[in-house]
Design an enzyme around this catalytic site. Structure first.
Site, mmCIF file in Angstrom:
data_model
loop_
_atom_site.group_PDB
_atom_site.id
_atom_site.type_symbol
_atom_site.label_atom_id
_atom_site.label_comp_id
_atom_site.label_asym_id
_atom_site.label_seq_id
_atom_site.Cartn_x
_atom_site.Cartn_y
_atom_site.Cartn_z
ATOM 1 N N GLU A 283 7.034 -11.873 -23.761
ATOM 2 C CA GLU A 283 5.685 -11.399 -23.400
ATOM 3 C C GLU A 283 4.643 -12.472 -23.672
ATOM 4 O OE1 GLU A 283 5.097 -8.375 -26.266
ATOM 5 O OE2 GLU A 283 6.448 -6.943 -25.333
ATOM 6 N N GLY A 285 1.340 -14.635 -23.401
ATOM 7 C CA GLY A 285 -0.005 -14.462 -22.857
ATOM 8 C C GLY A 285 -0.716 -15.806 -22.848
ATOM 9 N N TYR A 326 -12.377 -17.009 -35.292
ATOM 10 C CA TYR A 326 -11.217 -17.635 -35.945
ATOM 11 C C TYR A 326 -11.494 -19.081 -36.368
ATOM 12 C CZ TYR A 326 -9.125 -14.136 -32.748
ATOM 13 O OH TYR A 326 -8.826 -13.014 -32.029
ATOM 14 N N CYS A 354 -28.761 -14.665 -31.788
ATOM 15 C CA CYS A 354 -29.492 -14.727 -33.059
ATOM 16 C C CYS A 354 -28.576 -14.552 -34.261
ATOM 17 C CB CYS A 354 -30.579 -13.674 -33.059
ATOM 18 S SG CYS A 354 -31.665 -13.909 -31.675
HETATM 19 N N1 LLP Z 1 2.964 -9.197 -27.277
HETATM 20 C C1 LLP Z 1 2.320 -8.581 -28.274
HETATM 21 C C2 LLP Z 1 2.854 -7.330 -28.802
HETATM 22 C C3 LLP Z 1 1.140 -9.145 -28.828
HETATM 23 O O1 LLP Z 1 0.512 -8.532 -29.823
HETATM 24 C C4 LLP Z 1 0.637 -10.362 -28.286
HETATM 25 C C5 LLP Z 1 -0.592 -10.971 -28.812
HETATM 26 C C6 LLP Z 1 1.344 -10.963 -27.224
HETATM 27 C C7 LLP Z 1 2.513 -10.357 -26.743
HETATM 28 C C8 LLP Z 1 0.897 -12.243 -26.599
HETATM 29 O O2 LLP Z 1 0.981 -13.289 -27.487
HETATM 30 P P1 LLP Z 1 0.652 -14.787 -27.029
HETATM 31 O O3 LLP Z 1 1.739 -15.250 -26.087
HETATM 32 O O4 LLP Z 1 -0.658 -14.768 -26.357
HETATM 33 O O5 LLP Z 1 0.652 -15.561 -28.278
HETATM 34 N N2 LLP Z 1 -7.302 -13.132 -29.734
HETATM 35 C C9 LLP Z 1 -6.418 -14.037 -30.428
HETATM 36 C C10 LLP Z 1 -4.951 -13.808 -30.065
HETATM 37 C C11 LLP Z 1 -4.465 -12.416 -30.311
HETATM 38 C C12 LLP Z 1 -3.004 -12.209 -29.962
HETATM 39 C C13 LLP Z 1 -2.589 -10.804 -30.186
HETATM 40 N N3 LLP Z 1 -1.284 -10.464 -29.733
HETATM 41 C C14 LLP Z 1 -6.864 -15.472 -30.163
HETATM 42 O O6 LLP Z 1 -7.849 -15.676 -29.469
HETATM 43 O O7 LLP Z 1 -6.271 -16.407 -30.678
#
Ligand code: LLP
Length: 431
Positions: A283, A285, A326, A354
């Protein structure tokens, strides 16, 4: 100063371009701030997975379910879908988006720690491929909903392997104390319960230990725990057929960040799953969209503070919150190619909101800039526009997709009128 080469983005004739289109052209037509995505970048990111995992091979028992949470604009999802991706969603809103973009329900995995009754029902009615359940109460609720609807829910249990991903604390998800998943040591009981409950078909194990992992070692540790569990569960009569190994690799944000090794990642996945006779889902992202997107913003003022020089932009923390939330780093490039001899001086790059937290970068060495100049925040395609808000009544910014020299607005700029339209005045305040 730069993270180049970034597929899709390059200077041509002194101007930063996306898939050959000068960003000055997009800024002039659409205004700033604006998110711009490169189709070449999206394709390159997909190829990294496709090549490492040999996705084209007929015997590849594997699916890439793109995690919509990273970037869920319909045009971006469809670009992904046309390359062969399914979807990983965490809300009914994301499920509807995936389907609206052309991903059928039977290629969608529904994850998330707090799915509501309505969301579970919507997923089952749509004929979802898999629901990743994260707790015993969720199992009970899903069983009740499936029974009411007269269907059988395809269930994977998300197991918390208690592995520290070594990433930022706010995006680590696989430690014992995190809110996610079912404790590894109680997995057997949870599966037994799933098997006993009506309306459920437990068939898979799901894992996700965190995001922005640049090393494959934590994956190796977590995946290494699966084999045993699969054998134990099968011995208990639970037919495990699917493994969902969670999100993907991280991406380099800083020039000095290491480039993740896709071949090593694929090897870790292969080694952990070989001989288990399971269908494998990933999965990812971030890694599928981060480098393919930038936030384009304009300098409003160059302000000489008492001790600091501030570059005040028209973009703010509500448009790109990662630096505030972050302390994340995004490389900032001037759209007009700087003279390589131009001196660098430390700048505080800030937005107009602000709050002192509305700071994109501190003491960032940048070439001289003037009001009206354009800058691009690189690697902003993931968790950028999706995490935007309207703080300070700043409408959501538009999004542009570029492909092979052409471009279109794929999400229009929100207006203040859009914001006001959602509100109403109670009777006692009218007229
Ligand atoms: N699957 C699940 C169950 C997840 O919780 C996440 C991300 C992904 C897949 C995707 O993970 P990736 O391939 O993107 O690492 N807003 C944060 C990142 C939060 C990620 C949360 N879960 C940032 O801007 O770094």
């Amino acid at each position: 100063m730069s993270c180049f080469p970034v597929p899709g983005f390059a200077y041509h004739d002194g101007v930063l371009t996306a898939d050959g289109v000068p960003l000055t052209e997009i800024a002039a037509a659409v205004g700033t701030p604006v998110y711009v995505y490169s189709t070449a970048g999206l394709e390159a990111a997909w190829r990294a997975y496709a090549d490492a995992f040999a996705l084209g091979r007929p015997d590849a028992r594997m699916d890439i379910c793109y995690a919509l949470k990273a970037k869920s604009t319909l045009a971006v999802i469809r670009t992904r879908a046309r390359l062969g991706a399914g979807a990983d969603v965490v809300s009914v809103g994301e499920m509807r988006r995936a389907m609206a973009a052309g991903i059928p329900a039977d290629r969608i995995v529904f994850s998330g720690v707090g799915k509501t009754r309505d969301e579970l029902a919507a997923a089952l009615k749509a004929g979802i491929h898999q629901i990743n359940v994260e707790s015993l109460p969720e199992l009970d609720l899903l069983s009740a909903v499936a029974t009411e609807l007269g269907v059988t829910a395809p269930v994977a249990l998300r197991i918390n392997p208690d592995v520290d991903a070594g990433t930022h604390g706010k995006i680590s998800t696989g430690r014992k104390e995190d809110k996610f998943g079912i404790d590894f040591d109680h997995a057997g009981e949870a599966f037994a319960r799933a098997k006993a409950l009506p309306g459920l078909r437990p068939l898979g194990i799901a894992l996700h230990i965190g995001s922005q992992l640049l090393s494959v070692t934590p994956f190796q540790r977590a995946f290494g725990k699966i084999g045993d569990l699969v054998h134990r569960l099968r011995a208990a009569g639970i037919g495990i057929e699917r493994l969902d190994l969670g999100g993907g690799l991280g991406v380099p944000y800083r020039p000095e960040d290491r480039t993740p090794d896709y071949a090593a990642y694929a090897k870790v996945v292969r080694e952990a799953t070989s001989g288990l006779d399971c269908h494998v889902t990933l999965e990812p992202g971030r890694s599928l969209v981060a480098a393919a997107g930038i936030l384009l913003s304009r300098v409003v003022y160059v302000k000489e503070g008492l001790h600091r020089r501030f570059l005040v932009l028209d973009g703010a923390m509500n448009d790109l919150i990662r630096p505030s939330l972050y302390d994340a780093w995004h490389t900032i490039l001037p759209v007009k190619e700087p003279d390589p001899e131009a001196p660098l001086s430390p700048m505080y790059v800030v937005g107009p909101v602000c709050e002192t937290g509305d700071t994109f970068a501190r003491e960032r060495p940048l070439t001289p800039m003037r009001a009206g100049d354009l800058v691009a925040f690189l690697t902003a395609g993931a968790y950028g526009a999706v995490m935007a808000g309207t703080y300070n009544s700043r409408p959501l910014v538009p999004e542009v997709l570029v492909a092979r020299g052409g471009w279109e607005v794929v999400r229009r700029r929100q207006t203040v009128a859009d914001l006001l339209e959602m509100e109403s005045m109670p009777a006692w305040l009218t007229p």
